[in-house]
Design an enzyme around this catalytic site. Structure first.
Site, short mmCIF file in Angstrom:
data_model
loop_
_atom_site.label_atom_id
_atom_site.label_comp_id
_atom_site.label_asym_id
_atom_site.label_seq_id
_atom_site.Cartn_x
_atom_site.Cartn_y
_atom_site.Cartn_z
N ASP A 16 -47.20 -98.34 -54.82
CA ASP A 16 -46.40 -98.33 -53.60
C ASP A 16 -45.21 -99.28 -53.70
O ASP A 16 -45.31 -100.34 -54.31
CB ASP A 16 -47.31 -98.73 -52.43
CG ASP A 16 -46.60 -98.67 -51.10
OD1 ASP A 16 -46.17 -97.58 -50.71
OD2 ASP A 16 -46.47 -99.73 -50.44
N GLU B 292 -43.73 -94.95 -56.71
CA GLU B 292 -42.91 -94.62 -55.54
C GLU B 292 -41.65 -95.48 -55.65
O GLU B 292 -41.64 -96.64 -55.24
CB GLU B 292 -43.64 -94.92 -54.23
CG GLU B 292 -42.83 -94.48 -53.02
CD GLU B 292 -43.07 -95.34 -51.78
OE1 GLU B 292 -42.60 -94.94 -50.71
OE2 GLU B 292 -43.69 -96.41 -51.89
#
Length: 732
Positions: free
Chosen positions: A411, A464
């Site tokens: 993330d 990401e």
């Protein structure tokens, strides 16, 4: 059998030591407590607040009653120079026979401590945290925590009435690790650490950063995990995983939030209940993987797991760690891979967590220009500190190795890579060369990905990453970050904006549909329609589509047809597969009742079929990363908002022709150049009646005519359905 009872006079207690013990300030309990040699033998000292009497039971059965000291709970007595002993403690509620925690020597090996200090201990939770072990024939739990700047650390729990005076720990000075073996404490015990900072001030009780099990929120204690290894039954999956997850294999990911996928009477399912319902559904829908939003323990459910504190513990919201292992195991037995979102960028400021863990900025940067993230009100990991990067890498290894997870979606990578991320001038600290790149994070990510490839072959790492940072998926040896895949945020933003436009304006934005192919091979990409696109006022995927109900559903079907035929692995958030009309809400289950509506059921059927199409035809996945796998046929028909392209597989694989009409106007006799003649088969049409469409199409078969067009010797005269995508395959 006792041979007798003796009473002895203890050595005098030093008043300063008494005060430090009573105030839970003494930083070297092993220097005082336990048995210590004297000129005549040994003196045994114990501090057991609340005890009424204490005796030492020697190995030969002899019992020595210890004298009460000047402070309640202090007991001392003389022992022979040799021989072991146990403590018999008289509590108000009864007697307890136990070994003395201060009779045991150092627990962790020097090699373990060296690996921890260097950030190289890949099985960190086998050393730090709470581990049930047997020492000198005594069963108990070894507690160990890294807190180099603390002046004192004690373990507190339900086994000592949460009394910080009872179990002060030993500092292993060279490493900053505090440890203590506590006899008779076993699986299920709740505990925390009570620390004092470098100047002696008491800190809030801290959960164990390396605990393998945590208390169900809103509780914040750690729990001693059961050491019994889970018995896996996924050998077949693990043996073939590297092939299943190779770059040329299909990957269609169903992203989901475990707590809100299905709710029965408003109650979250546990891992077993989720597996019962989810696995058959995912298999039926044709997805190859599920991706779970973070399952590491987190205090605030509204963070969806993206502000975790327990990086080694599957959240207790859905059951035990073994329950999570069973979920992964059952997925594997049905041929479904499991990817987990993982957050090594930042952590929340909760008092029981990592913030100012030992009274200093230990896990985070001390300077708020480096260590505080204003967007999320979180603290930023100091990736340049060896122990911190080692802690994070060990967390990744824990889930990949202990839980057989098949990949991690990392993330917020962009927020880690740039020192000025979401900061104005003067609010960030440049790197040593005056630039904005975070060299420490770059080194951390490279090492993480290199170790994953080395120690967990076949697992995938997905970034990401929303910027144009170069080489995210390039090999570390070639200067890249070493990820296997990167989310294609550019494709997602451009195409969703295009799809949200009224078709009358799309001709002016045609480049948003085609631009992704300019950079499609600069990285290895995943096309993400994730949870981020259906929250925070963005509306649902269906809700973004313009027009009346017919147009919105047709737009959605055409868009999904485009997505599943465009180069790149696929990721679709739960609810999007049946056209959920409202934003996702983590407090509510998905509106499954909508499947009674043929329009929503039609979208679901389309996703099921396009998944199978994607897997069935190698041309749609085998060359996602190779320019030879894609060729525009029609890329410039902005006036009609039509695109057409060929997807090509390896030698011998049949090509696939994709044609999409993004206007609500039927195109009759639209001619498309193709590489061979004969009868082409229409294998997919998003306007099929079974999907909720009007059944406008080509009747399943179209004969290519000999006509030079679009660089090919043959052409197909096609009927393009309105707001529709069709897929055709050549004869043979």
């Amino acid at each position: 059998m006792m041979s007798g009872v003796m009473t002895a006079v203890s050595n005098r207690w030093d008043p300063g030591v008494i005060r430090a013990l009573a105030e839970a300030r003494h930083g070297d309990a092993f220097a005082v407590l336990g048995a210590h040699r004297t000129d005549t033998g040994r003196v045994l000292r114990t501090y057991l607040p609340g005890a009424e009497r204490v005796s030492a039971v020697l190995d030969d059965g002899q019992t020595i009653a210890l004298e009460a000291g000047p402070e309640p709970g202090l007991f001392a007595g003389d022992l022979p120079a040799q021989g072991g002993y146990r403590l018999r403690i008289g509590w108000p509620g009864g007697e307890q026979d136990t070994a003395d925690p201060y009779a045991f020597g150092p627990q962790l090996s020097d090699f373990d401590l060296h690996l921890i200090s260097e950030g190289h201990h890949l099985q960190l939770a086998d050393a730090l945290g709470a581990n049930v072990v047997e020492v000198d024939g005594v069963r108990g739990t070894r507690f160990a925590v890294w807190a180099p700047n603390a002046s004192r650390v004690a373990v507190v729990g339900d086994f000592n009435s949460w009394d910080a005076r009872r179990h002060p720990m030993r500092l292993r000075h060279q490493s900053g690790v505090w440890e203590l073996f506590v006899p008779d404490v076993g699986p299920g015990a709740h505990y925390k650490y009570q620390l004092r900072g470098p100047h002696g001030h008491e800190l809030p009780a801290k959960a164990d950063p390396v605990a393998r099990r945590a208390e169900l929120a809103p509780g914040t204690a750690s729990i001693v995990a059961d050491p019994t290894p889970y018995q896996w039954s996924d050998d077949g999956w693990m043996a073939t995983r590297a092939r299943r997850q190779a770059h040329d294999a299909p990957m269609s990911v169903y992203e989901m939030h475990a707590g809100s996928w299905l709710r029965e009477e408003g109650v979250d399912l546990d891992w077993d209940g989720l597996a019962d319902h989810l696995i058959p559904y995912v298999a039926d829908m044709g997805f190859t993987h599920v991706e779970l939003m973070p399952v590491t323990e987190h205090p605030f459910g509204g963070s969806w797991g993206y502000q975790p504190l327990g990086l080694f513990a599957p959240t207790a919201r859905f059951g035990t760690p073994d329950g999570f292992a069973r979920f992964v195991d059952r997925c594997h037995r049905e041929g479904i891979g499991v990817i987990v979102d993982w957050v090594p960028a930042h952590f929340p400021t909760d008092a029981h967590g990592l913030a100012h863990f030992d009274g200093t900025a230990l896990y985070e940067h001390a300077d708020p220009r480096e260590g505080f993230h204003r967007d999320w009100n979180t603290l930023i990991y100091n990736h340049g500190r060896r122990e911190v990067s080692g802690f994070l890498i060990a967390s990744a290894m824990e889930f990949l190795q202990r839980y057989h997870v098949d990949g991690l979606r990392v993330d917020a990578v962009a927020s880690m890579l740039y020192r000025d991320y979401s900061r104005n001038a003067g609010e960030w600290v440049p790197n040593i060369h005056g630039g904005r790149e975070n060299y420490e994070t770059i080194a951390f990510l490279r090492r993480l990905n290199a170790l994953v490839r080395e120690h967990t072959p076949g697992a995938v790492m997905i970034a990401e990453e929303s910027t144009a940072f170069p080489g995210v998926t390039a090999d570390v040896a070639h200067g890249g970050l070493g990820f296997h895949y990167k989310w294609n945020m550019g494709w997602m933003h451009d195409t969703l904006h295009y799809a949200s436009l009224d078709p009358i304006y799309r001709r002016y934005h045609h480049g948003e549909l085609t631009f992704s192919m300019v950079y499609a091979y600069s990285e290895r990409f995943v096309l993400p329609i994730s949870h981020d696109e259906v929250v925070h006022g963005k509306g649902s995927l269906l809700g973004r589509m313009p027009g009346d109900d017919w147009q919105r559903f047709a737009n959605l079907r055409a868009y999904l047809g485009f997505m599943f035929t465009h180069p790149g692995r696929k990721l679709l958030f739960m609810g999007c597969e049946f056209g959920q009309p409202t934003e996702w809400n983590h407090d509510s289950g998905l509106p499954w009742h909508l499947l009674d509506d043929p329009r929503h059921r039609g979208v679901q059927t389309l996703v099921r079929d396009v998944n199978r199409l994607y897997v069935q035809y190698p041309a749609l996945h085998a060359h996602d990363d190779d320019p030879s796998g894609f060729a525009w046929v029609v890329g410039d028909d902005a006036g009609n908002s039509v695109v057409a392209f060929l997807r090509k597989g390896k030698r011998g694989d049949a090509p696939v022709l994709v044609v999409i009409n993004f206007t609500p106007v039927v195109q009759h006799g639209y001619r498309i150049g193709v590489p061979q003649g004969g009868q082409w088969r229409e294998v997919f049409n998003s306007d099929a009646g079974i999907y909720g469409g009007a059944n406008l199409g080509n009747g399943g078969i179209v004969t290519a005519e000999q006509q030079s067009m679009h660089g090919h010797a043959h052409a197909l005269p096609l009927l393009l359905p309105p707001l529709g995508a069709i897929v055709l395959t050549p004869p043979g």
